[in-house]
Design an enzyme around this catalytic site. Structure first.
Site, PDB file in Angstrom:
ATOM      1  N   ARG A  19      49.377  34.528  34.616  1.00 48.01           N
ATOM      2  CA  ARG A  19      48.118  34.607  35.365  1.00 48.01           C
ATOM      3  C   ARG A  19      48.103  33.678  36.585  1.00 48.01           C
ATOM      4  NH1 ARG A  19      43.698  33.898  30.765  1.00 48.01           N
ATOM      5  NH2 ARG A  19      45.247  32.352  30.136  1.00 48.01           N
ATOM      6  N   ASN A  37      44.165  38.049  30.546  1.00 50.40           N
ATOM      7  CA  ASN A  37      44.897  38.533  29.376  1.00 50.40           C
ATOM      8  C   ASN A  37      44.016  39.513  28.638  1.00 50.40           C
ATOM      9  OD1 ASN A  37      47.099  36.875  29.840  1.00 50.40           O
ATOM     10  ND2 ASN A  37      46.393  35.251  28.484  1.00 50.40           N
TER      11      ASN A  37
END
Length: 751
Positions: A19, A37
Site C-alpha cells: 500500500r 487491503n
C-alpha cells in the site's frame, strides 16, 4: 479527460509494503484515489488521465515491492469517482479470506544499520522492523494484515513512530509492526528461579553469560532458541546432556557472512540462500573448516554443519556483541515442539538453560527454522524442513472449487488446506507420537478453519489406520459430517512431485521412485522401496524392492541392528552375535519365524547396511544411520563405482542378494567407504534400470531417502541428458510433502 479505474492485485501483497508503494507511485504519476487491503489482496481506485493510469498499472506490476509476489492482477474502468488526493484507507472486509498469507521476513540491512548506530534512535532496540522485514505469520491472528490483527496491537505507537507511520517518504510508512524502545517490546533477563537480572544491558549480559560457558534460552520472534558458545566443547556437551540430544547436529548462528566465509567454503547459491528474506539454516560441508568451531561436538561423525545468519534484531545484536559463532537450536526438549510461551519455557527448559532472555511479544504461530541443503556436485536444492519464512503459503495453481483439508503423515507432519483459490501448507509440526506435537497439530487444524471461516468438503488421510493424523481426520469428519478419503502414503509422495512440477496433464508416462522408511501399502505390507507409473490420470505400482521381515514394530526404525537381523542369512551369524545377546538372538529368531508382516523399505535397508558395516546400530535421531552412510561416501568417483545388482526381474529389486553381496565385500576386508559408494551407486542404477525396463524417459523421485544428496547426484550423473528428472523443489522430499501429495492425488488421479 479524467476517468476512474479499479485495480485488483492478488498474491503475497499484504504485509510487504504494497500500500505505501502504491501511494508513492500514485503521487509520482499525479493520480488521485485510494488503496486498501481486502479479503482477496489489494484494491486500488484511481482517477486521472487514462494514459497515466495505464503507465501506473504497468509500472506497479513490473516493479512491485521486493517482498511481494503478484499472482493475478486486473485493471477495469469504473464510474467516475471525484477523489481529493490519494489515501491509504482501512481494510475492507466483505467476505471470507481469499489471499496469500504473509510469512516472516529476515531483518533487512537498513534496520541492521540502525540498531548498531549509536546516533540512531533505534540503537540497540532488538525489535526494529520496517515494511521490508520482521515477523508476520508468527504474530498474526487474522487477516487482512493490519496491526490490530496482530500481537503488535497491544503496543501503541509513540509520537515518533506515529510520524514515521504517516510519512510517505519514510520506509515505515504504514508499517504494521512499527515500534521503538519507547513504545514497543521489552526484553527481560532472568535466572532459572525467575529472578530478574536488572541494572544491566540485557543483550550484553546475555553475551557474557554465553562466553562464560552458560546456556541461555532466548525468546526469538518465532519461538525459543537454546544458545551456547559454538567454540566451547564443554558447553556444547552440557547442552547435549541436558537436552537429551546425544549426537544430532546442532544449528550454528554465525555473527556475519564475512566471518563465516573465513571459516568455511561457501558457494554462491549457499550465500544467496543464507542472506535471503527467508534466511533458513543451510547445510554446508565442514571439510575445510578453518575456525575455532568445536566441529566434532557440534556435528558428531558428520562432515557438514547447519549454518544460519542472524535473521531477527535480537539475534543480530547478540551475534554482533559476541563476535563468535554460537549454537542456536530449537528451544524444546528432544521430540517436543518449539516453545514460544514464556511460562512454558521456564517450566520446560529450567533444567536445560542457565538463564532466560524473554520478551513480551506474544507468538501465535511458533515455527522452527527452515533447513536447506544443496548437493555438492549438481547443486540440486533439497529442503530438509519447511517452516519459518516458507510457510504457510504454497504457490501452486489450484484447479478445484472443492474445500479440502489434507491431514498429512505421522512422523514429519504438516497440514494442507484449500479453503479458497489458494493452497496453504502449515509449518513443519513433527512426530505425532508425542502428545505436545499432536496437541499443536490439532490446534493448527483448528486455526486454519477458523482463520478462513471455512469447513472442508472432504478430508484426506493417510491409508495407515493407526496414524494419529488419520485418526484425527476421521474425528473431524464425524464432527463436521464430512467425507473421508484415504490415500496411500507413497502414492501421495509421488503425487507431490507431479503436483509441484505440473505434470498431471502430460500424455507421456512418468516413472515414480519413492523410497523412505515406512508407509502402509495397498497389500497391507510396509512399503518403502516403490516404483510407480503415472499416465492419463492413472497411477499404478510397477515394482518394488523385494520384501524382508518387519521385526519389532517401531523399534526397527530406532535400532538399525534389527534391520540387519531381518536381512541376515546363516553366513552372517558371526556378526549378529557381536550385536545381540544370546537371549536377544533367540527372541528375534522366533519373531522371524512367526512374522507375516513384510517390508520393502529402502530406509530400513540403509539401516541394515549401516549396522553391517559397524557405522550405526542405534539411531539417536531419525535417519541417523542413513546420514552417517551418506557422509562416508561424499568423495566418491562415479567411474570407480560398480553396481551390486545387474538386473531387475519382473519389477523386483533383489534386496537379499544385494545385502549378501555387501556382506561378502565387508567380510573380505574391502574399504568401507568404497562399499558405501557402491551401495548408493547400486540404488542410483536401479532407478535407471527400472526406467529402461518400463521404457520411460521421465522420472519423479520422492521420499525421505531422497534427502541423500550423494544419491541425487549419482542419479543425475547416470541419467545424463537421456532422462528428465524431477525432485521435490519447494517441499521436503520427506513426509512433510504428504499433505500436499494427498491434495494433488485427490484432484488428479482417477478413483
Amino acid at each position: 479527460m479524467s476517468k476512474s479505474f479499479k485495480i485488483i492485485v492478488t498474491g503475497r501483497v499484504q504485509g510487504v509494503g504494497f500500500r505505501p508503494h502504491v501511494f508513492n507511485l500514485a503521487q509520482k504519476f499525479s493520480l488521485e484515489g485510494s488503496v486498501s487491503n481486502n479479503d482477496e489482496g489489494v484494491v486500488i481506485y484511481l482517477s486521472g488521465e487514462p494514459e497515466k493510469v495505464q503507465l501506473f498499472y504497468t509500472t506497479l506490476i513490473q516493479h512491485p515491492p521486493k517482498l511481494a509476489k503478484i499472482r493475478n492482477h486486473q485493471l477495469s474502468e469504473t464510474a467516475f469517482i471525484p477523489f481529493d488526493g490519494f489515501a491509504i484507507v482501512p481494510s475492507q472486509t466483505e467476505g471470507r479470506l481469499n489471499l496469500q498469507l504473509t510469512p516472516d521476513f529476515a531483518i533487512c540491512d537498513t534496520c541492521k544499520e540502525e540498531i548498531t548506530n549509536p546516533k540512531d534512535r533505534r540503537y540497540h532496540y532488538p525489535f526494529t522492523t520496517c515494511v521490508n522485514c520482521g515477523p508476520r505469520w508468527a504474530i498474526t491472528n487474522k487477516f487482512p494484515f493490519e496491526r490490530d490483527h496482530t500481537n503488535m496491537a497491544v503496543f501503541e505507537m509513540c509520537d515518533s513512530c506515529g510520524k514515521e507511520y504517516k510519512d510517505p517518504s519514510n520506509r515505515r510508512f504504514h508499517s504494521q509492526t512499527n515500534s521503538c524502545s519507547h513504545c514497543g517490546i521489552e526484553l527481560k533477563l532472568t535466572d532459572t528461579k525467575g529472578a530478574t537480572i536488572s541494572g544491566v544491558d540485557a543483550i550484553q549480559k546475555t553475551a557474557s553469560f554465553i562466553k562464560d560457558g552458560n546456556i541461555v534460552a532466548i525468546k526469538n520472534t518465532s519461538g525459543y532458541l537454546l544458545c551456547c558458545d559454538a567454540t566451547n566443547p564443554l558447553a556444547i556437551q552440557k547442552l547435549r546432556e541436558r537436552k537429551r540430544r546425544p549426537t544430532k547436529p546442532f544449528a550454528i548462528l554465525y555473527p556475519s557472512l564475512s566471518l563465516l566465509k573465513k571459516h568455511l567454503n561457501v558457494t554462491k547459491i549457499q550465500e544467496e540462500t543464507l542472506t535471503s528474506p527467508e534466511s533458513p539454516i543451510v547445510i554446508i560441508p565442514k571439510t575445510d573448516s578453518k575456525g575455532s568451531l568445536a566441529v566434532d561436538e557440534l556435528a558428531p561423525q558428520l562432515n557438514q554443519l547447519g549454518i544460519m545468519l542472524p535473521y531477527s534484531g535480537i539475534l543480530y545484536l547478540l551475534a554482533t556483541e559476541l563476535g563468535i559463532p554460537i549454537v542456536a537450536t530449537s528451544g524444546n526438549i528432544h521430540t517436543s515442539p518449539i516453545i514460544s510461551d514464556v511460562g512454558m519455557a521456564h517450566q520446560e527448559l529450567k533444567g536445560v538453560a542457565d538463564y532466560f532472555l524473554d520478551h513480551n511479544l506474544e507468538i501465535t504461530n511458533p515455527q522452527d527454522d527452515s533447513v536447506v541443503k544443496f548437493s555438492n556436485r549438481s547443486r540440486e536444492k533439497v529442503i530438509f524442513r519447511r517452516s519459518r519464512g516458507l510457510s504457510p503459503n504454497f504457490d501452486v495453481e489450484v484447479k478445484t472449487n472443492q474445500k479440502i483439508l489434507a491431514m498429512g503423515g505421522h512422523l514429519k507432519s504438516t497440514l494442507a488446506f484449500i479453503p479458497n483459490d489458494y493452497l496453504y501448507i502449515s509449518q513443519y509440526l513433527g512426530n505425532l507420537d508425542h502428545f505436545d506435537v499432536y496437541d499443536r497439530y490439532m490446534d493448527t487444524a483448528d486455526k486454519f478453519t477458523k482463520l478462513f471461516q471455512v469447513l472442508p468438503e472432504v478430508i484426506l488421510v493417510d491409508k495407515h489406520p493407526a496414524y494419529n493424523s488419520t485418526l484425527h481426520g476421521i474425528e473431524l469428519a464425524k464432527k463436521w459430517n464430512t467425507p473421508v478419503r484415504p490415500i496411500q502414503h507413497h502414492k501421495a509422495h509421488f503425487a507431490s512431485v507431479l503436483g509441484e512440477h505440473g505434470l498431471f496433464g502430460q500424455n507421456s508416462a512418468i516413472l515414480g521412485v519413492v523410497w523412505d522408511g515406512t508407509g502402509y501399502g495397498d497389500d497391507k505390507q510396509i512399503w518403502g522401496g516403490e516404483f510407480f507409473k503415472y499416465q492419463n490420470q492413472v497411477m499404478e505400482r510397477v515394482g518394488h524392492f523385494d520384501y524382508f521381515d518387519w521385526l519389532a514394530g517401531d523399534k526397527m526404525a530406532k535400532e538399525p541392528r534389527i534391520s540387519f537381523f531381518s536381512l541376515a542369512d546363516a553366513a552372517m551369524n558371526e556378526e549378529l552375535h557381536q550385536k545381540f545377546s544370546k537371549e536377544e538372538m533367540a527372541i528375534y529368531q522366533q519373531l522371524k519365524k512367526k512374522e507375516t508382516l513384510k517390508t520393502s523399505s529402502v530406509g530400513r535397508l540403509f539401516d541394515a547396511v549401516a549396522s553391517l558395516l559397524n557405522v550405526c546400530d542405534y539411531n539417536t535421531y531419525e535417519g541417523e544411520a542413513a546420514i552417517l552412510l551418506e557422509n562416508r561416501a561424499h568423495q566418491y568417483r562415479l567411474e570407480s563405482c560398480t553396481s551390486y545388482i545387474s538386473e531387475i526381474k519382473n519389477g523386483i529389486v533383489p534386496t537379499h542378494l544385494l545385502f549378501a553381496k555387501i556382506h561378502h565385500d565387508h567380510r573380505s576386508g574391502r574399504n568401507r567407504q568404497e562399499i558405501i559408494a557402491d551401495f548408493l551407486f547400486t540404488l542410483a542404477t536401479m532407478v535407471i534400470k527400472m526406467a529402461e525396463q518400463q521404457n520411460i524417459k521421465e522420472i519423479a523421485m520422492s521420499g525421505g531417502v531422497f534427502q541423500n544428496t550423494v544419491l541425487i547426484d549419482m542419479v543425475k550423473e547416470l541419467a545424463g541428458s537421456e532422462y528428465k528428472l524431477y525432485f521435490n523443489r519447494n517441499l521436503s522430499p520427506n513426509d512433510e510433502n504428504i499433505s500436499f501429495g494427498q491434495v494433488a492425488y485427490h484432484q488428479y488421479i482417477k478413483h
